[in-house]
Each structure stands twice: as C-alpha cells, then as structure tokens.
Design an enzyme around this catalytic site. Sequence first.
Site, PDB file in Angstrom:
ATOM      1  N   GLU A  76      15.417  49.883   1.328  1.00 26.82           N
ATOM      2  CA  GLU A  76      15.064  50.058   0.121  1.00 26.82           C
ATOM      3  C   GLU A  76      14.692  51.394  -0.582  1.00 26.82           C
ATOM      4  OE1 GLU A  76      11.907  47.033  -0.824  1.00 26.82           O
ATOM      5  OE2 GLU A  76      11.689  47.867  -2.785  1.00 26.82           O
ATOM      6  N   LYS A 253       3.118  42.908  -0.847  1.00 31.45           N
ATOM      7  CA  LYS A 253       4.731  43.159  -0.395  1.00 31.45           C
ATOM      8  C   LYS A 253       4.922  44.513  -0.684  1.00 31.45           C
ATOM      9  CE  LYS A 253       9.233  43.485  -0.756  1.00 31.45           C
ATOM     10  NZ  LYS A 253       9.941  44.962  -1.110  1.00 31.45           N
ATOM     11  N   ASP A 269       7.065  44.816  16.745  1.00 32.82           N
ATOM     12  CA  ASP A 269       7.413  43.445  16.176  1.00 32.82           C
ATOM     13  C   ASP A 269       7.055  43.282  14.803  1.00 32.82           C
ATOM     14  OD1 ASP A 269       7.751  40.849  15.985  1.00 32.82           O
ATOM     15  OD2 ASP A 269       7.426  40.152  17.897  1.00 32.82           O
ATOM     16  N   HIS A 366      12.194  53.616  -9.597  1.00 36.00           N
ATOM     17  CA  HIS A 366      12.966  52.776  -8.741  1.00 36.00           C
ATOM     18  C   HIS A 366      14.486  52.830  -8.916  1.00 36.00           C
ATOM     19  CE1 HIS A 366      13.623  48.937  -6.210  1.00 36.00           C
ATOM     20  NE2 HIS A 366      12.483  49.524  -5.598  1.00 36.00           N
TER      21      HIS A 366
HETATM   22  P1  NDP Z   1       5.447  44.460  27.844  1.00 41.30           P
HETATM   23  O1  NDP Z   1       5.858  43.086  28.769  1.00 41.30           O
HETATM   24  O2  NDP Z   1       6.184  45.611  28.013  1.00 41.30           O
HETATM   25  O3  NDP Z   1       3.979  44.890  28.401  1.00 41.30           O
HETATM   26  C1  NDP Z   1       3.414  45.920  28.036  1.00 41.30           C
HETATM   27  C2  NDP Z   1       3.632  47.094  29.421  1.00 41.30           C
HETATM   28  O4  NDP Z   1       3.254  48.269  29.029  1.00 41.30           O
HETATM   29  C3  NDP Z   1       3.072  46.595  30.551  1.00 41.30           C
HETATM   30  O5  NDP Z   1       4.288  46.827  31.658  1.00 41.30           O
HETATM   31  C4  NDP Z   1       2.107  48.006  30.829  1.00 41.30           C
HETATM   32  O6  NDP Z   1       2.235  48.233  32.410  1.00 41.30           O
HETATM   33  C5  NDP Z   1       2.767  48.981  30.085  1.00 41.30           C
HETATM   34  N1  NDP Z   1       1.691  49.979  29.696  1.00 41.30           N
HETATM   35  C6  NDP Z   1       1.875  51.268  29.984  1.00 41.30           C
HETATM   36  N2  NDP Z   1       0.749  51.943  29.444  1.00 41.30           N
HETATM   37  C7  NDP Z   1       0.032  51.060  28.706  1.00 41.30           C
HETATM   38  C8  NDP Z   1      -1.307  51.175  28.283  1.00 41.30           C
HETATM   39  N3  NDP Z   1      -1.912  52.384  28.091  1.00 41.30           N
HETATM   40  N4  NDP Z   1      -1.926  49.985  27.632  1.00 41.30           N
HETATM   41  C9  NDP Z   1      -1.284  48.678  28.070  1.00 41.30           C
HETATM   42  N5  NDP Z   1      -0.166  48.667  28.707  1.00 41.30           N
HETATM   43  C10 NDP Z   1       0.615  49.657  28.869  1.00 41.30           C
HETATM   44  O7  NDP Z   1       5.000  44.267  26.267  1.00 41.30           O
HETATM   45  P2  NDP Z   1       3.835  43.412  25.459  1.00 41.30           P
HETATM   46  O8  NDP Z   1       3.225  42.544  26.429  1.00 41.30           O
HETATM   47  O9  NDP Z   1       3.322  44.522  24.561  1.00 41.30           O
HETATM   48  O10 NDP Z   1       4.964  42.389  24.671  1.00 41.30           O
HETATM   49  C11 NDP Z   1       5.624  42.914  23.400  1.00 41.30           C
HETATM   50  C12 NDP Z   1       6.750  42.353  23.353  1.00 41.30           C
HETATM   51  O11 NDP Z   1       6.564  40.706  22.964  1.00 41.30           O
HETATM   52  C13 NDP Z   1       7.517  42.509  22.073  1.00 41.30           C
HETATM   53  O12 NDP Z   1       8.765  43.093  22.227  1.00 41.30           O
HETATM   54  C14 NDP Z   1       7.544  41.174  21.199  1.00 41.30           C
HETATM   55  O13 NDP Z   1       8.552  41.250  20.277  1.00 41.30           O
HETATM   56  C15 NDP Z   1       7.320  40.282  22.384  1.00 41.30           C
HETATM   57  N6  NDP Z   1       6.993  38.841  21.940  1.00 41.30           N
HETATM   58  C16 NDP Z   1       6.208  38.534  21.074  1.00 41.30           C
HETATM   59  C17 NDP Z   1       5.796  37.217  20.782  1.00 41.30           C
HETATM   60  C18 NDP Z   1       4.824  36.759  19.485  1.00 41.30           C
HETATM   61  O14 NDP Z   1       4.550  37.656  18.865  1.00 41.30           O
HETATM   62  N7  NDP Z   1       4.390  35.695  19.480  1.00 41.30           N
HETATM   63  C19 NDP Z   1       6.037  36.318  21.799  1.00 41.30           C
HETATM   64  C20 NDP Z   1       6.981  36.776  22.840  1.00 41.30           C
HETATM   65  C21 NDP Z   1       7.193  38.022  23.116  1.00 41.30           C
HETATM   66  P3  NDP Z   1       1.349  47.803  33.342  1.00 41.30           P
HETATM   67  O15 NDP Z   1       1.803  46.511  33.698  1.00 41.30           O
HETATM   68  O16 NDP Z   1       1.801  48.772  34.427  1.00 41.30           O
HETATM   69  O17 NDP Z   1      -0.019  47.719  33.018  1.00 41.30           O
END
Ligand code: NDP
Length: 413
Positions: A76, A253, A269, A366
């Site tokens: 946009e 918005k 997301d 705009h």
């Molecule tokens: P991940 O599954 O990638 O988990 C986060 C990863 O980050 C973990 O593996 C963790 O590693 C690592 N990590 C590294 N550094 C850090 C830190 N400082 N703090 C926390 N974690 C760290 O992603 P999310 O669990 O964040 O999930 C996000 C995804 O889920 C998005 O793509 C979203 O679109 C999707 N999603 C959204 C839904 C919704 O909103 N309703 C439903 C389902 C999926 P370690 O394991 O070593 O700690």
Amino acid sequence: MKIYELTLEQRIKYLLENEYIDQRQADSLLKRQTISKDLADSLSENQIGSFSLPYGFATDFLVNGKDYLVPMTIEEPSVIAAASNGAKRIKHSGGFKTFPSKRIVYGQIVLEKITDIDFEQLEQNSSEIFNFAQNAHPSLLRRGGGIVSLKFNRYDEFTEIELGIDTVDAMGANMVNTILEKTAHKIVELTNDDVLCSILSNSGQGQVITVEARVDFAQLGTKDMTGEQVANRIVQLSSFAQKSVKRAITHNKGIMNGIDAVLLATGNDFRAQEAAAHSFAFESGQYQPFSEWHIEDAQLVGTLKMPIELGSVGGAIRALPMAQLSLAIMKIKDSQELQSVVGAVGLANNLSAIRALVTTGIQTGHMGLQSKSLAVSAGAVGSEIHAVAEKLNQTKDYTIKNAENILKELREK
Ligand code: NDP
C-alpha cells in the site's frame, strides 16, 4: 539526505556504508534473490513460486533512546512514508518510550462432559499436572521460560485446563501446542477423561505493550493551522474514535498498516496478531481504538496499548533470509525489543493518519503516491513513470483512463 530521493542502489549502499547490512546481504538485495524452491516447498504446500511484495524501510525511529531503520513489507503506497513522517515528528520531541511485556501465551486443554467428582479429582492433581507440563519442554525452562499459571475453568458441559506459558523470545505457538498435547495425554492417564482438543489461544492477553509519545506543537502545524490547533483537532478525533465503532475500526486499521508490514518483513505470523489485536479492542464490550491522544504540558501526548504477538526467533523467522535481514537491520536482540519497535511503528502511522485527516485530508498525500502505481498500471516504464505520475498529480484526476491518455500524449511528443 532524503532517503526517498535516492535510487534503489543508493539506498542499499547507504545501508551498507552505515553498517546496517554486510556485503553479502547487499549483494543479495541487489540480485533480488528470493526464497529457494526447497525453502518454499518446506514452508507451504502445492507451491509454484514465491510471491513478491515491495520491501523498504522507515526512517527516524527513536525508541527508548536507540535509533532504528525499520524494514517494512507492504504493497500500500504511503504506509512507509507515513511511518517515517510520524516517527520524525516524535523524534524531534524526544522519541518513543515503551513498556513491553513478557511473552505469556495461554493454551487450552478442553475436556467434555466430566462429572463434579472428576473435576475435583482434576483439581487435586493440579501440582502433578503443573510439574508435568513444566518438564514437557526442557529447553524452554533452560532459557528462563516455562509454565507460569494453571487454572481450571468450567463452561457448562466443558472443562478447560488453561496453562499460561512464558515462551521467552519465540512466538511460541508450536512450543505451546507441544506442551499442551503432552500434558493432555498425562491428564487422560491420571483421570481417564476424554480430551476434546488441546491448542493455544491467540488472545494476546499476556503480550500487551504500552507505547508513549509526546509531540511538541511546533511539530504539528500546517500552512493553514497552528500546531496547537492541529493538536486540538487530533484530540477531538481521538475522542470520536472512542465513541464511534465505525471510526475506531478505521483508526485501528491505520495502526495495523504499520504493524503488519513489520511483522511480514520479520517473518512473523500477522494472522495471529490480527486475531489478538481485534479481540483486545473489543475487550470492554465496545470496540475501542488501540491509541488515545490528549494534551499535557503544551504537548500532544499519544498512548498506544494493545497486544503484539510476535517472536524474534523460531517459526519461519529463522528460515526466511529476508526476515533475518530485517532483524539485522534493526539490530534486534530479543522479542521485547522487536515488540517495542513494532508498537512504535503503529503509533507513528496513527499520528500521521490522524494529522492528515484533521488537516489536508488523507487523499492529497495518498493519491500523490498512488499515482506512481497508476502510471505503471497504465503501461509506463522507466522515466515515463515519474512523468505520468507528475501529470496525474497536476490534473488530480487519478483514473487509469487519465493515466493512459497522459502516457499516450507523452509518447506522441
Ligand atoms: P518453533 O516451533 O520454531 O519454536 C521456537 C524455537 O525457537 C524453539 O525450537 C526454540 O529452541 C528456539 N529458540 C531459540 N532461542 C530461543 C529463545 N531465546 N526463546 C525461545 N525459543 C528460542 O516456533 P514457535 O513455537 O514460536 O511457533 C511459531 C510458529 O507457529 C509460527 O510459524 C506460526 O505461524 C505457527 N503456528 C501458529 C498458530 C496460531 O497462531 N494459532 C498455530 C500453529 C502454528 P529450543 O527448542 O532449543 O528451546
């Protein structure tokens, strides 16, 4: 130097020379490298390509004393210009101050049709459930996150086990869902109850940020109005948004314009963010604006309060090179810092939009920017784009027909 007057190559050179990006990142921007086939295949199904949107950066963001260039992905016209414009006015008056939140994500395990005796049994097992959930994701605990709350709620025939989980720097949806599903199995073992589903909530209640900005009247004036007059009109419009749901929706918005653009640029997301933001706006029972403006000590004072759901690690963020580039340009250290910048962008876009609305109206700026995309749609290329856009702005007839006629005339000369 005016960034918007530079060519694309000069802007990339500016980022390189000022150490926002390194040579490899500059090369990849110049080559317009997009995501690889393998990466696209791993992120989504039935893919036949990748879809490009303009990627730029907003300038003049001073947030908690640190200067930022803020990458934004948006189709946009005027959103990046408006963000930079609002940020500059606020920077001159001291910048943004933010109060970010921890990342507490709530999750629900839903049980169906359990008796009062079963419910009591569930409550009696609460420490065991808590400890089990706490150990379901050991690495999260090591990072300083983990379970922060456990509640049992009843809704008619349904029982909900609600876990509050600190996901540190990750958006956390996958991590929370993993913890919930493991914990649900444990509950079945303990109580033999039937689990209907286990899923995070996108409510965003545990991720509410407050952003404040003060603007000197001197930053607000136009050629027809003093800064104080403009400030008073902004306060009036802000007050109207609290009373009119239709206005509040459009007020919000304009805030989401900036927020979603940064979330896209950082691989976050934005659907989760939209769900969280608008449910929060409706929390009082009447849809409310995310921001409010009033006058204090001869300054216009704006406060934005809303959930901002995001991560600085995890999900697509680590996989998408452009998301990594955006975090590098902002020199982001953790999710709270990213949340602060995103909130500041929302408030900057809001200031620009409502200042324009109460002064010249939104269309002047705009359509001035829209004219370039009209020129391209009419078939203009290279230097023709600027020439057609300029003529469109002079005639103020922003139609495709007019753009086509202007182009025809230009080519006949
Ligand atoms: P991940 O599954 O990638 O988990 C986060 C990863 O980050 C973990 O593996 C963790 O590693 C690592 N990590 C590294 N550094 C850090 C830190 N400082 N703090 C926390 N974690 C760290 O992603 P999310 O669990 O964040 O999930 C996000 C995804 O889920 C998005 O793509 C979203 O679109 C999707 N999603 C959204 C839904 C919704 O909103 N309703 C439903 C389902 C999926 P370690 O394991 O070593 O700690």
